[in-house]
Scaffold this motif. Sequence first.
Motif, PDB file in Angstrom:
ATOM      1  N   GLN A  12      30.312  94.708-151.839  1.00 37.23           N
ATOM      2  CA  GLN A  12      30.498  95.743-152.862  1.00 37.23           C
ATOM      3  C   GLN A  12      30.546  95.154-154.267  1.00 37.23           C
ATOM      4  O   GLN A  12      29.964  95.705-155.209  1.00 37.23           O
ATOM      5  CB  GLN A  12      31.791  96.518-152.587  1.00 37.23           C
ATOM      6  CG  GLN A  12      31.506  97.991-152.347  1.00 37.23           C
ATOM      7  CD  GLN A  12      32.759  98.829-152.450  1.00 37.23           C
ATOM      8  OE1 GLN A  12      33.851  98.348-152.200  1.00 37.23           O
ATOM      9  NE2 GLN A  12      32.581 100.078-152.803  1.00 37.23           N
ATOM     10  N   ARG A  16      27.892  95.742-157.350  1.00 39.33           N
ATOM     11  CA  ARG A  16      28.241  96.129-158.731  1.00 39.33           C
ATOM     12  C   ARG A  16      27.475  95.275-159.743  1.00 39.33           C
ATOM     13  O   ARG A  16      27.104  95.738-160.812  1.00 39.33           O
ATOM     14  CB  ARG A  16      29.749  95.977-158.978  1.00 39.33           C
ATOM     15  CG  ARG A  16      30.604  97.016-158.291  1.00 39.33           C
ATOM     16  CD  ARG A  16      30.451  98.395-158.936  1.00 39.33           C
ATOM     17  NE  ARG A  16      31.361  99.336-158.347  1.00 39.33           N
ATOM     18  CZ  ARG A  16      31.086 100.071-157.270  1.00 39.33           C
ATOM     19  NH1 ARG A  16      29.909  99.971-156.677  1.00 39.33           N
ATOM     20  NH2 ARG A  16      31.974 100.915-156.782  1.00 39.33           N
ATOM     21  N   SER A  24      33.605 101.148-163.559  1.00 43.24           N
ATOM     22  CA  SER A  24      33.892 100.129-162.549  1.00 43.24           C
ATOM     23  C   SER A  24      34.687  98.972-163.167  1.00 43.24           C
ATOM     24  O   SER A  24      34.250  98.366-164.163  1.00 43.24           O
ATOM     25  CB  SER A  24      32.579  99.600-161.953  1.00 43.24           C
ATOM     26  OG  SER A  24      32.772  98.316-161.397  1.00 43.24           O
ATOM     27  N   TYR A  25      35.834  98.637-162.559  1.00 43.94           N
ATOM     28  CA  TYR A  25      36.634  97.514-163.047  1.00 43.94           C
ATOM     29  C   TYR A  25      35.877  96.197-162.829  1.00 43.94           C
ATOM     30  O   TYR A  25      35.950  95.275-163.654  1.00 43.94           O
ATOM     31  CB  TYR A  25      37.992  97.482-162.325  1.00 43.94           C
ATOM     32  CG  TYR A  25      38.863  96.327-162.749  1.00 43.94           C
ATOM     33  CD1 TYR A  25      39.479  96.311-163.997  1.00 43.94           C
ATOM     34  CD2 TYR A  25      39.060  95.223-161.908  1.00 43.94           C
ATOM     35  CE1 TYR A  25      40.273  95.240-164.406  1.00 43.94           C
ATOM     36  CE2 TYR A  25      39.850  94.155-162.298  1.00 43.94           C
ATOM     37  CZ  TYR A  25      40.454  94.160-163.546  1.00 43.94           C
ATOM     38  OH  TYR A  25      41.224  93.093-163.931  1.00 43.94           O
ATOM     39  N   THR A  26      35.122  96.137-161.742  1.00 47.44           N
ATOM     40  CA  THR A  26      34.333  94.938-161.446  1.00 47.44           C
ATOM     41  C   THR A  26      33.328  94.696-162.573  1.00 47.44           C
ATOM     42  O   THR A  26      33.183  93.563-163.058  1.00 47.44           O
ATOM     43  CB  THR A  26      33.586  95.123-160.102  1.00 47.44           C
ATOM     44  OG1 THR A  26      34.502  95.652-159.138  1.00 47.44           O
ATOM     45  CG2 THR A  26      33.018  93.819-159.590  1.00 47.44           C
ATOM     46  N   TYR A  28      33.576  95.772-165.592  1.00 50.36           N
ATOM     47  CA  TYR A  28      34.355  95.410-166.787  1.00 50.36           C
ATOM     48  C   TYR A  28      34.568  93.892-166.800  1.00 50.36           C
ATOM     49  O   TYR A  28      34.395  93.235-167.837  1.00 50.36           O
ATOM     50  CB  TYR A  28      35.681  96.190-166.757  1.00 50.36           C
ATOM     51  CG  TYR A  28      36.825  95.591-167.532  1.00 50.36           C
ATOM     52  CD1 TYR A  28      36.901  95.723-168.921  1.00 50.36           C
ATOM     53  CD2 TYR A  28      37.858  94.911-166.868  1.00 50.36           C
ATOM     54  CE1 TYR A  28      37.974  95.172-169.624  1.00 50.36           C
ATOM     55  CE2 TYR A  28      38.922  94.371-167.557  1.00 50.36           C
ATOM     56  CZ  TYR A  28      38.974  94.496-168.937  1.00 50.36           C
ATOM     57  OH  TYR A  28      40.032  93.954-169.623  1.00 50.36           O
ATOM     58  N   LYS A  40      41.878  85.808-164.775  1.00 53.97           N
ATOM     59  CA  LYS A  40      42.424  86.729-163.768  1.00 53.97           C
ATOM     60  C   LYS A  40      42.727  85.983-162.465  1.00 53.97           C
ATOM     61  O   LYS A  40      43.759  86.210-161.841  1.00 53.97           O
ATOM     62  CB  LYS A  40      41.450  87.891-163.486  1.00 53.97           C
ATOM     63  CG  LYS A  40      41.230  88.845-164.640  1.00 53.97           C
ATOM     64  CD  LYS A  40      42.493  89.475-165.178  1.00 53.97           C
ATOM     65  CE  LYS A  40      43.164  90.461-164.237  1.00 53.97           C
ATOM     66  NZ  LYS A  40      44.349  91.087-164.871  1.00 53.97           N
TER      67      LYS A  40
HETATM   68  N1  LIG Z   1      39.715  95.561-154.420  1.00 54.44           N
HETATM   69  C1  LIG Z   1      39.635  95.918-155.601  1.00 54.44           C
HETATM   70  C2  LIG Z   1      40.655  95.584-156.546  1.00 54.44           C
HETATM   71  N2  LIG Z   1      41.811  94.903-156.412  1.00 54.44           N
HETATM   72  C3  LIG Z   1      42.374  94.901-157.627  1.00 54.44           C
HETATM   73  N3  LIG Z   1      41.601  95.571-158.516  1.00 54.44           N
HETATM   74  C4  LIG Z   1      41.884  95.843-159.920  1.00 54.44           C
HETATM   75  O1  LIG Z   1      42.384  94.670-160.507  1.00 54.44           O
HETATM   76  C5  LIG Z   1      43.246  95.019-161.572  1.00 54.44           C
HETATM   77  C6  LIG Z   1      44.455  94.126-161.471  1.00 54.44           C
HETATM   78  O2  LIG Z   1      45.488  94.632-162.224  1.00 54.44           O
HETATM   79  P1  LIG Z   1      46.012  93.902-163.531  1.00 54.44           P
HETATM   80  O3  LIG Z   1      47.202  94.663-163.976  1.00 54.44           O
HETATM   81  O4  LIG Z   1      46.133  92.436-163.284  1.00 54.44           O
HETATM   82  O5  LIG Z   1      44.797  94.067-164.548  1.00 54.44           O
HETATM   83  P2  LIG Z   1      44.559  95.226-165.618  1.00 54.44           P
HETATM   84  O6  LIG Z   1      45.699  95.272-166.580  1.00 54.44           O
HETATM   85  O7  LIG Z   1      44.193  96.519-164.939  1.00 54.44           O
HETATM   86  O8  LIG Z   1      43.247  94.689-166.337  1.00 54.44           O
HETATM   87  P3  LIG Z   1      43.060  93.403-167.288  1.00 54.44           P
HETATM   88  O9  LIG Z   1      42.780  93.947-168.655  1.00 54.44           O
HETATM   89  O10 LIG Z   1      44.269  92.509-167.196  1.00 54.44           O
HETATM   90  O11 LIG Z   1      41.842  92.751-166.735  1.00 54.44           O
HETATM   91  C7  LIG Z   1      43.563  96.529-161.437  1.00 54.44           C
HETATM   92  O12 LIG Z   1      42.873  97.233-162.448  1.00 54.44           O
HETATM   93  C8  LIG Z   1      42.996  96.878-160.070  1.00 54.44           C
HETATM   94  O13 LIG Z   1      42.453  98.180-160.019  1.00 54.44           O
HETATM   95  C9  LIG Z   1      40.513  95.990-157.884  1.00 54.44           C
HETATM   96  N4  LIG Z   1      39.429  96.685-158.329  1.00 54.44           N
HETATM   97  C10 LIG Z   1      38.476  96.997-157.421  1.00 54.44           C
HETATM   98  N5  LIG Z   1      38.553  96.636-156.091  1.00 54.44           N
HETATM   99  C11 LIG Z   1      37.476  97.018-155.139  1.00 54.44           C
HETATM  100  O14 LIG Z   1      36.232  96.626-155.678  1.00 54.44           O
HETATM  101  C12 LIG Z   1      35.224  97.551-155.283  1.00 54.44           C
HETATM  102  C13 LIG Z   1      34.512  98.048-156.537  1.00 54.44           C
HETATM  103  O15 LIG Z   1      35.438  98.688-157.394  1.00 54.44           O
HETATM  104  P4  LIG Z   1      35.025  99.188-158.856  1.00 54.44           P
HETATM  105  O16 LIG Z   1      34.386  98.056-159.533  1.00 54.44           O
HETATM  106  O17 LIG Z   1      36.288  99.608-159.528  1.00 54.44           O
HETATM  107  O18 LIG Z   1      34.089 100.333-158.655  1.00 54.44           O
HETATM  108  C14 LIG Z   1      35.936  98.692-154.519  1.00 54.44           C
HETATM  109  O19 LIG Z   1      35.834  98.393-153.140  1.00 54.44           O
HETATM  110  C15 LIG Z   1      37.375  98.539-154.962  1.00 54.44           C
HETATM  111  O20 LIG Z   1      38.267  99.010-153.966  1.00 54.44           O
END
Ligand SMILES: N=c1c2ncn([C@@H]3O[C@H](COP(=O)(O)OP(=O)(O)OP(=O)(O)O)[C@@H](O)[C@H]3O)c2ncn1[C@@H]1O[C@H](COP(=O)(O)O)[C@@H](O)[C@H]1O
Length: 107
Positions: A12, A16, A24-26, A28, A40
């Motif tokens: 996944q 991305r 998407s956080y990824t 980002y 991170k």
């Molecule tokens: N497994 C994860 C996952 N674990 C952790 N995180 C993110 O990692 C971040 C960790 O939190 P932090 O407080 O350290 O960071 P933050 O303050 O949000 O961000 P920064 O500015 O510090 O970078 C959070 O925003 C979480 O949402 C994840 N984001 C996405 N996924 C998976 O990745 C895949 C793609 O996700 P998207 O990219 O969001 O579509 C999906 O399967 C998701 O479930």
Amino acid sequence: MVQQTIEELYIQVLERKKNPQEGSYTNYLYQKGLDKILKKVGEESTEVILGAKNNKEELIYEASDLLFHLMVLLVEKGVTFNDIKDELGSRLGQKSLLHERKDWRGE
Ligand SMILES: N=c1c2ncn([C@@H]3O[C@H](COP(=O)(O)OP(=O)(O)OP(=O)(O)O)[C@@H](O)[C@H]3O)c2ncn1[C@@H]1O[C@H](COP(=O)(O)O)[C@@H](O)[C@H]1O
């Protein structure tokens, strides 16, 4: 409970990279670049250590965060999941050999 394997997560995260998605956080993280991803991974590693000192739930939560950010780092650096599986596989062979050698010596 829904479960996701680490390989599915890697796929996944790779997807991305190929097809960026809005919100998407990824994506980002990819946009911010390698230094942000490394920061991170460092932060999440520390949180795993602290979580492990506290309780099992916190360790599970922080270990999941670390695995996710590690997958992002691997994709960013062009390391494939197969590269990791090959490396782990080669160690498995070495370990078995080490144990066999110890057996021969009667240790
Ligand atoms: N497994 C994860 C996952 N674990 C952790 N995180 C993110 O990692 C971040 C960790 O939190 P932090 O407080 O350290 O960071 P933050 O303050 O949000 O961000 P920064 O500015 O510090 O970078 C959070 O925003 C979480 O949402 C994840 N984001 C996405 N996924 C998976 O990745 C895949 C793609 O996700 P998207 O990219 O969001 O579509 C999906 O399967 C998701 O479930």
